[in-house]
Scaffold this active site. Structure first.
Site, mmCIF file in Angstrom:
data_model
loop_
_atom_site.group_PDB
_atom_site.id
_atom_site.type_symbol
_atom_site.label_atom_id
_atom_site.label_comp_id
_atom_site.label_asym_id
_atom_site.label_seq_id
_atom_site.Cartn_x
_atom_site.Cartn_y
_atom_site.Cartn_z
ATOM 1 N N SER A 67 0.819 -1.210 0.000
ATOM 2 C CA SER A 67 0.000 0.000 0.000
ATOM 3 C C SER A 67 0.855 1.262 0.000
ATOM 4 O O SER A 67 0.379 2.326 -0.359
ATOM 5 C CB SER A 67 -0.951 0.001 1.188
ATOM 6 N N GLU B 130 -6.064 -0.781 -7.356
ATOM 7 C CA GLU B 130 -5.135 0.213 -7.893
ATOM 8 C C GLU B 130 -3.978 -0.529 -8.579
ATOM 9 O O GLU B 130 -3.323 -1.365 -7.954
ATOM 10 C CB GLU B 130 -4.620 1.024 -6.693
ATOM 11 N N ASN C 15 -3.727 5.959 -0.819
ATOM 12 C CA ASN C 15 -3.190 6.274 0.508
ATOM 13 C C ASN C 15 -2.581 7.664 0.588
ATOM 14 O O ASN C 15 -2.526 8.255 1.662
ATOM 15 C CB ASN C 15 -2.196 5.205 0.946
HETATM 16 N N1 CAA Z 1 -16.719 -10.617 2.962
HETATM 17 C C1 CAA Z 1 -17.881 -10.690 2.313
HETATM 18 N N2 CAA Z 1 -18.886 -9.810 2.490
HETATM 19 C C2 CAA Z 1 -18.693 -8.813 3.374
HETATM 20 C C3 CAA Z 1 -17.486 -8.654 4.089
HETATM 21 C C4 CAA Z 1 -16.473 -9.613 3.849
HETATM 22 N N3 CAA Z 1 -15.281 -9.568 4.466
HETATM 23 N N4 CAA Z 1 -17.584 -7.540 4.857
HETATM 24 C C5 CAA Z 1 -18.791 -7.028 4.646
HETATM 25 N N5 CAA Z 1 -19.478 -7.793 3.743
HETATM 26 C C6 CAA Z 1 -20.800 -7.555 3.202
HETATM 27 C C7 CAA Z 1 -21.883 -7.844 4.227
HETATM 28 O O1 CAA Z 1 -22.280 -9.191 4.191
HETATM 29 C C8 CAA Z 1 -22.986 -6.912 3.790
HETATM 30 O O2 CAA Z 1 -23.779 -7.487 2.775
HETATM 31 P P1 CAA Z 1 -25.351 -7.097 2.663
HETATM 32 O O3 CAA Z 1 -25.395 -5.600 2.618
HETATM 33 O O4 CAA Z 1 -25.787 -7.751 1.400
HETATM 34 O O5 CAA Z 1 -25.926 -7.663 3.889
HETATM 35 C C9 CAA Z 1 -22.252 -5.739 3.166
HETATM 36 O O6 CAA Z 1 -20.927 -6.183 2.857
HETATM 37 C C10 CAA Z 1 -22.170 -4.594 4.127
HETATM 38 O O7 CAA Z 1 -21.579 -5.051 5.359
HETATM 39 P P2 CAA Z 1 -22.115 -4.715 6.808
HETATM 40 O O8 CAA Z 1 -23.616 -4.615 6.790
HETATM 41 O O9 CAA Z 1 -21.474 -5.643 7.776
HETATM 42 O O10 CAA Z 1 -21.520 -3.334 7.193
HETATM 43 P P3 CAA Z 1 -21.462 -2.022 6.378
HETATM 44 O O11 CAA Z 1 -22.699 -1.757 5.604
HETATM 45 O O12 CAA Z 1 -20.993 -1.035 7.370
HETATM 46 O O13 CAA Z 1 -20.305 -2.292 5.322
HETATM 47 C C11 CAA Z 1 -18.075 -2.084 4.730
HETATM 48 C C12 CAA Z 1 -19.038 -2.642 5.733
HETATM 49 C C13 CAA Z 1 -18.222 -2.839 3.401
HETATM 50 C C14 CAA Z 1 -16.686 -2.322 5.297
HETATM 51 C C15 CAA Z 1 -18.383 -0.567 4.478
HETATM 52 O O14 CAA Z 1 -18.529 0.094 5.708
HETATM 53 C C16 CAA Z 1 -17.313 0.123 3.693
HETATM 54 O O15 CAA Z 1 -17.287 0.047 2.468
HETATM 55 N N6 CAA Z 1 -16.421 0.847 4.394
HETATM 56 C C17 CAA Z 1 -15.299 1.537 3.767
HETATM 57 C C18 CAA Z 1 -14.182 0.545 3.564
HETATM 58 C C19 CAA Z 1 -13.015 1.165 2.883
HETATM 59 O O16 CAA Z 1 -12.929 2.365 2.629
HETATM 60 N N7 CAA Z 1 -12.033 0.321 2.563
HETATM 61 C C20 CAA Z 1 -10.803 0.777 1.980
HETATM 62 C C21 CAA Z 1 -9.830 1.019 3.064
HETATM 63 S S1 CAA Z 1 -8.318 1.640 2.428
HETATM 64 C C22 CAA Z 1 -7.488 0.291 1.931
HETATM 65 O O17 CAA Z 1 -7.895 -0.839 2.067
HETATM 66 C C23 CAA Z 1 -6.164 0.582 1.301
HETATM 67 C C24 CAA Z 1 -5.036 0.614 2.219
HETATM 68 O O18 CAA Z 1 -3.918 0.390 1.720
HETATM 69 C C25 CAA Z 1 -5.111 0.988 3.631
#
Ligand code: CAA
Length: 285
Positions: A122, A155, A193
């Protein structure tokens, strides 16, 4: 190497990211070899895949039998030479240049010279990682987002010697995994990032300096800018140690505008690393 030549995908590192990458590759129909350094870590990777597949089944995106087939397409191993037949390998080990270089040197010695070697780093330099490989034109960044099975994008990061052919294949391969892509040059933090880390650190500072209560910082960003998570909850989701480490890496290259928030460092010192330890800016069951 063409997209159609890819049959087996190697994944090095069975942590949260590696397990997610193995899962999406298997869902896309590839045979996957998932490697980590000890049996326990490989087993943890499979456990996380099982949990995630169960959510995909609950959502109705996959039936149970298909999920079992996905699981069966993934082979776990502790041996690097089990990746010898892979046409693409994605490395997702710890964010440490020495460790990644050592993995890439081993991969170059083990895999076919045509094998595309991708890193999920990352913040580290693709060019630096590729410098230990005999044909660095086949090394590329494939930076997946967490949680891998849910996030829509990947990315693609282009190192100094990455060939146009490798870049093209990286986009096509990510698309075959159901992901959309964007491309970034090999500069610290790439696109995501570089922009995300100051945003998270500023959110933490806003809370620490009393601009708003914790929940209001997150509500403000969620409701005010239509993101799914505010900066504090996103930091907990990513892992506070990961955010701190990435911020320090970018600070070393880009200067003080990447200085990590004081409260982030204090939480990490206290061992409160976010969701994975049960406490960060929020508490978890
Ligand atoms: N595997 C499969 N499905 C998953 C899952 C996983 N690990 N995590 C969540 N889901 C699914 C859930 O089953 C749920 O499905 P339904 O809506 O059909 O029921 C859906 O995703 C939403 O999950 P939740 O209801 O548990 O919770 P939420 O609505 O809060 O979503 C989230 C969780 C998907 C994490 C959402 O909050 C989100 O998109 N957050 C932002 C995440 C983000 O920005 N990630 C990037 C981080 S930066 C990075 O990764 C780069 C780096 O180098 C640091």
């Amino acid at each position: 190497m063409e997209l159609d030549d890819i049959d087996t995908v190697g994944v090095v590192g069975a942590g949260q990211m590696g397990a997610g990458i193995a899962q999406v590759a298997a869902v896309a129909g590839y045979r996957v070899v998932l490697r980590d350094v000890d049996e326990r870590l490989v087993a943890d990777g499979f456990e996380s895949i099982e949990e995630s597949l169960a959510r995909v089944v609950d959502r109705g995106d996959l039936d149970r039998a298909a999920a079992d087939e996905v699981r069966d397409r993934i082979t776990g191993t502790t041996k690097l030479d089990a990746l010898a037949d892979a046409e693409v390998v994605v490395e997702a080990v710890t964010e440490d240049l020495d460790v990644k270089q050592s993995v890439f040197a081993d991969l170059a010695a083990t895999c076919d010279p045509e094998t595309v070697l991708a890193t999920n780093t990352s913040t580290l330099s693709i060019t630096g990682i590729a410098s230990v490989v005999d044909r660095p034109e086949r090394v590329v960044g494939l930076h997946f987002m967490n949680p891998v099975p849910v996030m829509a994008g990947v990315e693609v990061v282009v190192g100094e010697h990455t060939s146009a052919e490798t870049v093209g294949l990286a986009h096509e391969f990510a698309a075959a995994l159901g992901k959309e892509t964007w491309e970034a040059d090999d500069k610290p933090g790439f696109v995501v990032n570089r922009v995300l880390l100051p945003w998270i650190n500023e959110g933490i500072r806003a809370y620490d300096e009393g601009v708003a209560e914790r929940d209001d910082v997150d509500r403000g960003l969620r409701l005010g800018t239509n993101v799914p998570m505010g900066p504090l909850e996103l930091a907990d989701h990513i892992g506070l140690d990961v955010v701190l480490d990435a911020s320090e890496t970018l600070r070393a290259e880009l200067g003080d505008r990447y200085r990590p928030a004081y409260l982030l460092k204090r939480k990490v010192e206290a061992g409160d690393l976010g969701k994975k330890t049960g406490a960060g800016f929020y508490e978890y069951d």
